[in-house]
Design an enzyme around this catalytic site. Structure first.
Site, PDB file in Angstrom:
ATOM      1  N   ARG A   1       5.493  44.595  81.694  1.00  5.23           N
ATOM      2  CA  ARG A   1       6.819  44.362  82.265  1.00  5.23           C
ATOM      3  C   ARG A   1       7.830  45.392  81.781  1.00  5.23           C
ATOM      4  O   ARG A   1       8.989  45.332  82.190  1.00  5.23           O
ATOM      5  CB  ARG A   1       7.295  42.973  81.827  1.00  5.23           C
ATOM      6  CG  ARG A   1       7.352  41.939  82.945  1.00  5.23           C
ATOM      7  CD  ARG A   1       7.825  40.655  82.291  1.00  5.23           C
ATOM      8  NE  ARG A   1       8.292  39.653  83.199  1.00  5.23           N
ATOM      9  CZ  ARG A   1       7.544  38.693  83.725  1.00  5.23           C
ATOM     10  NH1 ARG A   1       6.255  38.646  83.486  1.00  5.23           N
ATOM     11  NH2 ARG A   1       8.091  37.773  84.476  1.00  5.23           N
TER      12      ARG A   1
ATOM     13  N   LYS B   1       2.441  36.459  92.483  1.00  2.00           N
ATOM     14  CA  LYS B   1       1.406  37.042  91.612  1.00  2.00           C
ATOM     15  C   LYS B   1       0.404  35.990  91.153  1.00  2.00           C
ATOM     16  O   LYS B   1      -0.803  36.228  91.155  1.00  2.00           O
ATOM     17  CB  LYS B   1       2.042  37.720  90.380  1.00  2.00           C
ATOM     18  CG  LYS B   1       3.023  38.831  90.721  1.00  2.00           C
ATOM     19  CD  LYS B   1       3.533  39.539  89.483  1.00  2.00           C
ATOM     20  CE  LYS B   1       4.362  38.664  88.562  1.00  2.00           C
ATOM     21  NZ  LYS B   1       5.699  38.315  89.083  1.00  2.00           N
TER      22      LYS B   1
ATOM     23  N   ARG C   1      16.624  36.662  85.797  1.00  2.00           N
ATOM     24  CA  ARG C   1      15.233  37.146  85.783  1.00  2.00           C
ATOM     25  C   ARG C   1      15.045  38.306  86.752  1.00  2.00           C
ATOM     26  O   ARG C   1      14.366  39.290  86.438  1.00  2.00           O
ATOM     27  CB  ARG C   1      14.271  36.001  86.139  1.00  2.00           C
ATOM     28  CG  ARG C   1      14.144  35.009  84.994  1.00  2.00           C
ATOM     29  CD  ARG C   1      13.637  33.671  85.470  1.00  2.00           C
ATOM     30  NE  ARG C   1      12.292  33.736  86.001  1.00  2.00           N
ATOM     31  CZ  ARG C   1      11.774  32.786  86.789  1.00  2.00           C
ATOM     32  NH1 ARG C   1      12.488  31.747  87.146  1.00  2.00           N
ATOM     33  NH2 ARG C   1      10.540  32.897  87.198  1.00  2.00           N
TER      34      ARG C   1
ATOM     35  N   ARG D   1       9.645  24.010  85.207  1.00  2.00           N
ATOM     36  CA  ARG D   1      10.068  25.171  84.417  1.00  2.00           C
ATOM     37  C   ARG D   1      11.584  25.288  84.390  1.00  2.00           C
ATOM     38  O   ARG D   1      12.226  25.347  85.434  1.00  2.00           O
ATOM     39  CB  ARG D   1       9.454  26.456  85.005  1.00  2.00           C
ATOM     40  CG  ARG D   1       8.022  26.667  84.574  1.00  2.00           C
ATOM     41  CD  ARG D   1       7.407  27.879  85.227  1.00  2.00           C
ATOM     42  NE  ARG D   1       8.153  29.121  85.022  1.00  2.00           N
ATOM     43  CZ  ARG D   1       7.688  30.313  85.379  1.00  2.00           C
ATOM     44  NH1 ARG D   1       6.491  30.421  85.937  1.00  2.00           N
ATOM     45  NH2 ARG D   1       8.406  31.391  85.169  1.00  2.00           N
TER      46      ARG D   1
ATOM     47  N   ARG E   1      10.089  26.182  93.967  1.00  2.00           N
ATOM     48  CA  ARG E   1       9.086  25.950  92.921  1.00  2.00           C
ATOM     49  C   ARG E   1       9.679  25.091  91.804  1.00  2.00           C
ATOM     50  O   ARG E   1       9.001  24.241  91.234  1.00  2.00           O
ATOM     51  CB  ARG E   1       8.603  27.298  92.361  1.00  2.00           C
ATOM     52  CG  ARG E   1       7.494  27.169  91.346  1.00  2.00           C
ATOM     53  CD  ARG E   1       6.876  28.513  91.024  1.00  2.00           C
ATOM     54  NE  ARG E   1       7.636  29.256  90.032  1.00  2.00           N
ATOM     55  CZ  ARG E   1       7.320  30.500  89.626  1.00  2.00           C
ATOM     56  NH1 ARG E   1       6.299  31.134  90.149  1.00  2.00           N
ATOM     57  NH2 ARG E   1       8.059  31.100  88.715  1.00  2.00           N
TER      58      ARG E   1
HETATM   59  P1  ADP Z   1       7.787  34.904  86.669  1.00  2.00           P
HETATM   60  O1  ADP Z   1       6.999  36.121  87.057  1.00  2.00           O
HETATM   61  O2  ADP Z   1       7.835  33.854  87.726  1.00  2.00           O
HETATM   62  O3  ADP Z   1       9.143  35.231  86.095  1.00  2.00           O
HETATM   63  P2  ADP Z   1       6.178  34.532  84.273  1.00  2.00           P
HETATM   64  O4  ADP Z   1       5.423  33.292  84.023  1.00  2.00           O
HETATM   65  O5  ADP Z   1       5.420  35.789  84.498  1.00  2.00           O
HETATM   66  O6  ADP Z   1       7.079  34.168  85.506  1.00  2.00           O
HETATM   67  O7  ADP Z   1       7.199  34.813  83.083  1.00  2.00           O
HETATM   68  C1  ADP Z   1       8.086  33.826  82.602  1.00  2.00           C
HETATM   69  C2  ADP Z   1       8.900  34.385  81.441  1.00  2.00           C
HETATM   70  O8  ADP Z   1       8.010  34.724  80.353  1.00  2.00           O
HETATM   71  C3  ADP Z   1       9.659  35.681  81.709  1.00  2.00           C
HETATM   72  O9  ADP Z   1      10.931  35.448  82.302  1.00  2.00           O
HETATM   73  C4  ADP Z   1       9.777  36.246  80.281  1.00  2.00           C
HETATM   74  O10 ADP Z   1      10.781  35.587  79.547  1.00  2.00           O
HETATM   75  C5  ADP Z   1       8.450  35.876  79.653  1.00  2.00           C
HETATM   76  N1  ADP Z   1       7.425  36.948  79.830  1.00  2.00           N
HETATM   77  C6  ADP Z   1       6.272  36.845  80.548  1.00  2.00           C
HETATM   78  N2  ADP Z   1       5.579  37.986  80.501  1.00  2.00           N
HETATM   79  C7  ADP Z   1       6.310  38.853  79.740  1.00  2.00           C
HETATM   80  C8  ADP Z   1       6.146  40.208  79.351  1.00  2.00           C
HETATM   81  N3  ADP Z   1       5.073  40.907  79.724  1.00  2.00           N
HETATM   82  N4  ADP Z   1       7.099  40.775  78.580  1.00  2.00           N
HETATM   83  C9  ADP Z   1       8.178  40.091  78.200  1.00  2.00           C
HETATM   84  N5  ADP Z   1       8.418  38.823  78.542  1.00  2.00           N
HETATM   85  C10 ADP Z   1       7.497  38.191  79.309  1.00  2.00           C
END
Ligand code: ADP
Length: 190
Positions: free
Chosen positions: A89, A14, A146, A134, A128
């Site tokens: 999400r 994404k 996740r 991270r 990654r």
């Molecule tokens: P990835 O898609 O690789 O898991 P992101 O950077 O989108 O990485 O998200 C990292 C973390 O941030 C998620 O595992 C969650 O804990 C938190 N997070 C991100 N966006 C949301 C969201 N819309 N709602 C709840 N938690 C979120």
């Protein structure tokens, strides 16, 4: 306005595709993950509330992320469109986003879902993790958590947009440019 939800599990690509889309269509990139990480780096109260959940692969509460998106939408009131990356999400977040956009007299144009199987996701995230710094990319157990959060809480968001006729599925395995051109086909035919 062109408002695209870029959807898919962690590691689906994404972030990579968002970057290409914002360049081509002149959109504002709203990544809740990036915003949360910058809150953590700045040591804000919001960042402190989110950090432990994120490090353990769990979702942050809806009200926190919805509030963040509301602020960003207001801050970019004259944008020509948005890419929502990592948001919504949960179905509650998707409903809140519809409401927020409605008050700004706009709506989601399409939801583009990048499809990648779990084994490939795990491999990509571990790779990654070697450079991203991270915590949540660093071990298999958290990566699986996740993906599980995605399957239970996030996957139902696809049906939400399907019911609105906005759901577009794209194979997320292949070359970055090949996948990008499939996304552009969707964006150009809205
Ligand atoms: P990835 O898609 O690789 O898991 P992101 O950077 O989108 O990485 O998200 C990292 C973390 O941030 C998620 O595992 C969650 O804990 C938190 N997070 C991100 N966006 C949301 C969201 N819309 N709602 C709840 N938690 C979120």
């Amino acid at each position: 306005m062109l408002n695209i939800v870029l959807f898919g599990p962690p590691g689906a690509g994404k972030g990579t595709q968002s970057q290409k889309l914002i360049d081509k269509y002149n959109l504002v990139h709203l990544s809740t993950g990036d915003i949360l990480r910058s809150e953590i780096a700045s040591g804000t109260k919001l960042g402190m509330q989110a950090k432990e959940l994120m490090d353990n692969g769990l979702l942050v509460p809806d009200d926190l992320v919805i509030g963040m998106i509301r602020n960003k939408l207001e801050a970019h009131a004259s944008a020509s469109g948005f890419i929502f990356d990592g948001f919504p999400r949960t179905v509650a977040q998707a409903e809140a986003l519809d409401q927020l956009l409605f008050t700004q007299k706009t709506q989601i144009s399409a939801m583009v879902a990048l499809e990648v199987d779990d084994k490939e996701l795990e491999n990509r995230l571990l790779l990654r993790g070697q450079t991203s710094g991270r915590v949540d990319d660093a071990n298999t157990e958290i990566i699986r958590k996740r993906i599980e959060e995605y399957n239970t809480k996030t996957a139902p968001v696809a049906s939400f947009y399907q019911a609105q006729g906005k759901f577009k599925k794209i194979n997320g395995i292949g070359s970055i440019d090949g996948i990008f051109s499939c996304i552009c086909d969707v964006a150009d035919n809205i």
